[in-house]
Design an enzyme around this catalytic site. Structure first.
Site, PDB file in Angstrom:
ATOM      1  N   GLY A 497      -7.597  -7.176   1.571  1.00 44.46           N
ATOM      2  CA  GLY A 497      -6.919  -6.154   0.785  1.00 44.46           C
ATOM      3  C   GLY A 497      -5.595  -5.787   1.408  1.00 44.46           C
ATOM      4  N   PRO A 498      -4.779  -5.058   0.678  1.00 47.26           N
ATOM      5  CA  PRO A 498      -3.466  -4.648   1.197  1.00 47.26           C
ATOM      6  C   PRO A 498      -3.609  -3.659   2.347  1.00 47.26           C
ATOM      7  CG  PRO A 498      -3.901  -3.633  -0.925  1.00 47.26           C
ATOM      8  CD  PRO A 498      -5.007  -4.608  -0.703  1.00 47.26           C
ATOM      9  N   PRO A 499      -2.536  -3.427   3.086  1.00 49.57           N
ATOM     10  CA  PRO A 499      -2.616  -2.491   4.224  1.00 49.57           C
ATOM     11  C   PRO A 499      -2.895  -1.061   3.763  1.00 49.57           C
ATOM     12  CG  PRO A 499      -0.652  -3.880   4.380  1.00 49.57           C
ATOM     13  CD  PRO A 499      -1.221  -4.087   3.020  1.00 49.57           C
ATOM     14  N   GLY A 500      -3.637  -0.349   4.603  1.00 45.91           N
ATOM     15  CA  GLY A 500      -3.849   1.072   4.367  1.00 45.91           C
ATOM     16  C   GLY A 500      -4.975   1.433   3.440  1.00 45.91           C
ATOM     17  N   GLY A 502      -8.226   1.081   4.191  1.00 47.47           N
ATOM     18  CA  GLY A 502      -9.409   1.507   4.927  1.00 47.47           C
ATOM     19  C   GLY A 502     -10.308   0.393   5.400  1.00 47.47           C
ATOM     20  N   LYS A 503      -9.784  -0.816   5.586  1.00 49.00           N
ATOM     21  CA  LYS A 503     -10.638  -1.925   6.031  1.00 49.00           C
ATOM     22  C   LYS A 503     -11.159  -1.677   7.451  1.00 49.00           C
ATOM     23  CE  LYS A 503      -7.409  -4.994   5.402  1.00 49.00           C
ATOM     24  NZ  LYS A 503      -6.342  -4.124   4.896  1.00 49.00           N
ATOM     25  N   THR A 504     -10.264  -1.285   8.348  1.00 51.32           N
ATOM     26  CA  THR A 504     -10.671  -1.074   9.746  1.00 51.32           C
ATOM     27  C   THR A 504     -11.607   0.123   9.872  1.00 51.32           C
ATOM     28  OG1 THR A 504      -8.579  -2.020  10.499  1.00 51.32           O
ATOM     29  CG2 THR A 504      -9.805  -0.670  12.064  1.00 51.32           C
ATOM     30  N   SER A 833       1.707 -11.898 -17.413  1.00 53.70           N
ATOM     31  CA  SER A 833       0.965 -10.998 -18.284  1.00 53.70           C
ATOM     32  C   SER A 833       1.783 -10.423 -19.433  1.00 53.70           C
ATOM     33  CB  SER A 833       0.389  -9.842 -17.453  1.00 53.70           C
ATOM     34  OG  SER A 833       1.421  -9.105 -16.837  1.00 53.70           O
ATOM     35  N   LYS A 876      -3.267  -1.163 -14.543  1.00 54.98           N
ATOM     36  CA  LYS A 876      -2.413  -1.099 -15.737  1.00 54.98           C
ATOM     37  C   LYS A 876      -2.862  -0.010 -16.702  1.00 54.98           C
ATOM     38  CE  LYS A 876      -1.070  -5.986 -15.625  1.00 54.98           C
ATOM     39  NZ  LYS A 876      -1.188  -7.306 -16.289  1.00 54.98           N
TER      40      LYS A 876
END
Length: 943
Positions: A497-500, A502-504, A833, A876
């Site tokens: 996922g993108p940074p920030g 909450g993965k860590t 899209s 979207k």
């Protein structure tokens, strides 16, 4: 003697009990209690750099002065003569970092810094070498370190000696050689009590150094540093400028030292130093050692504080050996054996440890191989071979874990679901193992006693067929029951996922929910394979890899390991391929026997719960990616960010900024404004920073009102208008649906590449007289340009069916040109899209029919007119609802994505699914008439 020179030198006050003499090197430890030495070292480096770019720090002289003694006068004269009652010679009230002139001895040495040693722990050691004697004249304390004005007395080299001095010099050498001989013999023969000993090799080198010495003053200083004497006696030697007087004093001290050792151990029939020690069969008769009865006083010791640079490297900083190091080494090896036994090594590891212990006992401690083997055994003792953390697997496990994850993170349902599944499997396996253990215990109790199959006096009785068959049946039953035990193999998860987002922190919450130890390994920038698998023991300073180091740190075999930024690990190079080294670590079928190059023994990693994180899958090698279970974590939507900000970020930042919850109120519209107009990110890091900025501004307002005594003027409730004062002008502007419509304008949908946010995107099409050209503006990407071309081709091909031309052969683009533009031209736009929106915009322009302003659409089209699926539906549609859109056209293939939408989005939008462009046209203009629409089949073939 040469005339003294006047100098001003930086001062290092020697630690208590230490005296530095010319020609001697001494280590001075620099810790937090001696900031003056650190400041002095910085000044020495600065002076050396200003002197010359290539100047060394040993070119800058410093002063090393010992603390004074209450038993001596300024010139070294003895004030109290009471040798039988030794007094505490140093001054307990004197601080070496901040001494006064009265605390310092009147004499010292000018020295140079020959080296700086450090171990990476914040403390380091200076190596200083005495050069010449100095006398202290004045003390300056106006800097971070002390300076002294001194009289510098360089000692001239004597080319010829007078007769009295030459006789004293010979006597000094004889006594020095005698001391070395006694120490050498005491090192070879059985020792009497604690008599100090000296190895033969070191004794020969020391004897050679004494023989080669030509300056009596230098030899006197060196021997005064070695022999056993009091602090005051060394200060007296330091204060003696006259070489003859100094040699006389040192001869007296040497004679006393030799006499004391002879009193403790009597040697007869000894040879001189130049003769080899006898090794024949009758050598025992040539040397007799007569031990005297135990004396009430302690035997003398040889000082081991400092060393001389003139000696070979064998004569190290620890000086001459003393005491009984063999006994100490034996005790340390026993302690190491106990640690290895407590570690409960695997059979293979225990076999290796026993072999290395035997090698360690045979190798002398002075050899470098001894330290290598010892470090290896200590590593084996620190690895958790069988120690584990008991998982909290009670009937409330799932409830507690679900609550823990919900409290720490909002949303992320897929990740939470997978982790709860893992906990449920662990719980069931534990239940099965408990039942199997009970059955095994019952079967063992039913086994006949060993005595039942044996006869008297150890003789075997007559075979009992029924009993033997029963034993074999019970043994087979036990083996079957043991095979039913469930083995836990922890999953290997990859959170992408993108940074920030909450993965860590999610991995840390998993460890808390399981009750396990947590360790984070950052793989970003790892370029060497040895960092993962360790260095081989043949290399100098070899050490285990990051995995084994992590196990040593947590001390258990089943921790939660976070492999952070695995997508940024280095690729193949001349240092190996670290990503390939991770294959064995992260392979569930192989990591039960992971082999580190340093340990070189299989280590079981199957109990470790590995959670890896990545921002992108593009840089992860396919074989490594195949070994991990990938879970995608999309960016937070606006609704999720609003909930996170209200429930977590705002209360946290209120506490951080020194406010109470009742002193600031964040209305929901203010939070939404911050999210929509001041941040555009997948996570919530920037959102937290912006909230912190607002609260700091409110803290200033509250502090001003409180200090001025007008608290009633302070308004705790924030308004949208306050944001510009605290955060500045809006950084991002949201698109709002138009109130009126005109032909050629269609509302599309976009999900930002940063993730988490979505919005509407206006597509504007205009025609003009021309030659059929197509112009595209708005910083469009290649994919978006191709979508416009596909839409235009489809419209041109079906212009007659759409009623846009009078005949099937007429070209709708004849004598006209088209210009397609997407506003916000500075923002790059790309993606597949917008095909359906481009086609509807062209039909609207050519037919003169306007599209309802509250209708938006997304989807790609093919040349056949089919509407295909696109991504980012959740973002979207949330952006469309926020912009005031009422109806949304989606591809029929995206019907499954609507199920994951928040309830407020589903209730606030009319969602229409279309599979062909003709269906979209009917929904956009339901009252229109299309001449050929009946010819379009109702069901499109999927072949």
């Amino acid at each position: 003697m040469a005339r003294p020179q006047t100098l001003t030198l930086p001062l290092i006050t020697l630690p208590r009990g230490n005296v530095l003499l010319p020609g001697v090197v001494q280590r001075i430890a620099v810790s937090s209690t001696r900031p003056d030495i650190a400041s002095l070292l910085a000044a020495v480096y600065t002076r050396a750099a200003s002197k010359s770019p290539n100047a060394r720090i040993d070119s800058i002289p410093i002063a090393c002065v010992p603390l004074s003694s209450p038993l001596l006068g300024p010139s070294g004269q003895l004030l109290i003569k009471d040798g039988d009652q030794p007094a505490k010679s140093d001054r307990p009230d004197a601080d070496p970092s901040k001494p006064t002139k009265a605390d310092l001895f009147a004499w010292g040495v000018a020295a140079k810094i020959t080296g700086v040693e450090g171990r990476g722990t914040g403390e380091f050691t200076l190596l200083v070498e005495g050069v010449a004697r100095i006398r202290i004249d004045k003390l300056f304390s106006d800097k971070a370190y002390l300076e002294v004005k001194v009289s510098y007395y360089p000692e001239a080299e004597l080319s010829s000696l007078d007769a009295p001095l030459e006789q004293l010099f010979v006597r000094l050498k004889v006594l020095s050689q005698e001391l070395v001989a006694i120490l050498r013999f005491s090192g070879i023969l059985p020792r009497a009590g604690s008599t100090p000993g000296l190895s033969p090799l070191l004794a020969r080198r020391l004897s050679l150094f004494i023989n080669k010495q030509t300056q009596p003053g230098a030899l006197a200083d060196f021997m005064a540093n070695i022999i056993e004497c009091s602090y005051e006696e060394r200060l007296q030697v330091l204060a003696l400028l006259d070489v003859k007087d100094r040699v006389v004093v040192v001869i007296e001290l040497l004679g006393r030292q030799v006499g004391n050792i002879k009193n403790n151990m009597k040697l007869t029939d000894t040879t001189t130093m130049d003769m080899p020690f006898p090794t024949g069969p009758d050598s025992a008769k040539e040397i007799q050692i007569i031990r005297k009865p135990a004396q009430p006083r302690m035997p003398p010791k040889v000082t081991t504080m400092t060393w001389s640079p003139f000696l070979p490297s064998m004569f190290g900083p620890m000086g001459l050996p003393g005491g009984n190091p063999d006994a100490e080494e034996a005790n340390e090896i026993e302690e190491l054996k106990k640690r290895l036994d407590a570690a409960k090594l695997t059979p293979e590891a225990a076999k290796v440890a026993d072999r290395e212990i035997k090698r360690l006992q045979k190798i002398p401690p002075a050899q470098s191989e001894h330290a290598v083997i010892r470090a290896y055994l200590e590593t084996l003792a620190e690895i958790p071979w069988s120690a584990t953390t008991n998982d909290r697997l009670d009937p409330q496990t799932l409830t507690k874990a679900r609550k823990q994850l919900d409290d720490d993170h909002y949303g992320l349902e897929k990740v939470k679901k997978r982790l709860l599944e893992y906990l449920a499997v662990l719980r069931l396996k534990q239940s099965i193992n408990d039942d199997v253990d009970a059955q095994i215990k019952q079967a063992e109790q039913q086994m006949p006693a060993p005595e039942a199959v044996g006869g008297e006096n150890g003789t075997r009785a007559a075979p009992d067929t029924s009993l033997e068959e029963k034993i074999r049946a019970n043994s087979a039953k036990l083996e079957v029951l043991k095979s039913k035990r469930m083995v836990d193999k922890s999953p290997i998860l990859l959170l992408v996922g993108p940074p920030g987002v909450g993965k860590t922190s999610l991995a840390r919450s998993v460890a808390i929910a399981l009750g396990r130890k947590f360790h984070r390994i950052s793989l970003g920038g790892v370029r060497d394979e040895a960092e993962i698998r360790g260095h081989r023991r043949t290399y100098v300073a070899a050490m285990p890899g990051l995995i084994v180091q992590g196990l040593k740190k947590v001390g258990v075999a089943n921790p939660v390991f976070l492999l952070d930024e695995i997508d940024k690990i280095g690729r193949s190079s001349n240092h190996g391929d670290p990503s390939a080294a991770m294959l064995e670590v992260l392979d569930p079928e192989q990591n039960s026997a992971f082999t580190d190059h340093y340990v070189n023994i299989p280590i079981d990693l199957s109990k470790v719960l590995f959670i890896a994180t990545a921002n992108s899958l593009d840089t992860i090698p396919p074989p490594l990616l195949d070994r991990m279970e990938t879970i995608f974590i999309p960016g937070y939507t606006t609704l999720e960010k609003r909930h996170i900000a209200t429930q977590h970020l705002i209360p946290k930042q209120v506490r951080v900024n020194g406010l109470r919850p009742d002193q600031v109120v964040f209305p929901e519209e203010v939070v939404s404004k911050v999210i929509e107009s001041y941040t555009r990110e997948a996570g919530v890091r920037n959102l937290e920073r912006e909230i912190s900025s607002v609260l700091r501004g409110k803290a200033v307002e509250f502090a001003d009102a409180k200090d001025s005594g007008h608290l009633e003027r302070y308004q705790p409730t924030l308004t949208v208008d306050d944001l510009e004062k605290f955060l500045g002008v809006e950084k991002f502007e949201e698109e709002i649906a138009e109130k009126t419509s005109r032909p050629g304008i269609v509302t599309g949908l976009v999900a930002y590449s940063s993730g988490g946010n979505g919005s509407i995107l206006f597509i504007e099409v205009a025609d003009m007289p021309g030659k059929g050209t197509l112009q595209l503006t708005g910083k469009l990407g290649d994919v978006l340009k191709e979508s416009v071309e596909v839409a235009l081709t489809w419209v041109k091909a079906h212009a007659y069916e759409l009623g846009l031309t009078q005949s099937p052969t007429e070209n709708i683009m004849k004598d006209r040109s088209i210009h397609v533009h997407c506003p916000s031209g500075s923002i790059p736009k790309d993606g597949p899209s917008s095909g359906i929106a481009q086609a509807i915009a062209l039909i609207s322009l050519f037919s003169g029919r306007a599209v309802p302003p509250t209708m938006a659409m997304t989807g790609e089209i093919s040349l056949r007119g089919r509407v295909t699926a696109v991504g980012g539906i959740k973002e979207k549609l949330i952006g469309a609802l926020r912009a005031g859109v009422k109806t949304v056209l989606l591809p029929a293939q995206n019907r499954k994505d609507v199920k994951d939408l928040p309830r407020e989005v589903i209730d606030g939008l009319e969602i229409i699914h279309v599979s062909h462009i003709w269906e979209a046209i009917r929904y956009v203009w339901p009252d229109g008439y299309w001449p050929s629409e009946d010819e379009v089949p109702a069901v499109q073939s999927k072949l």
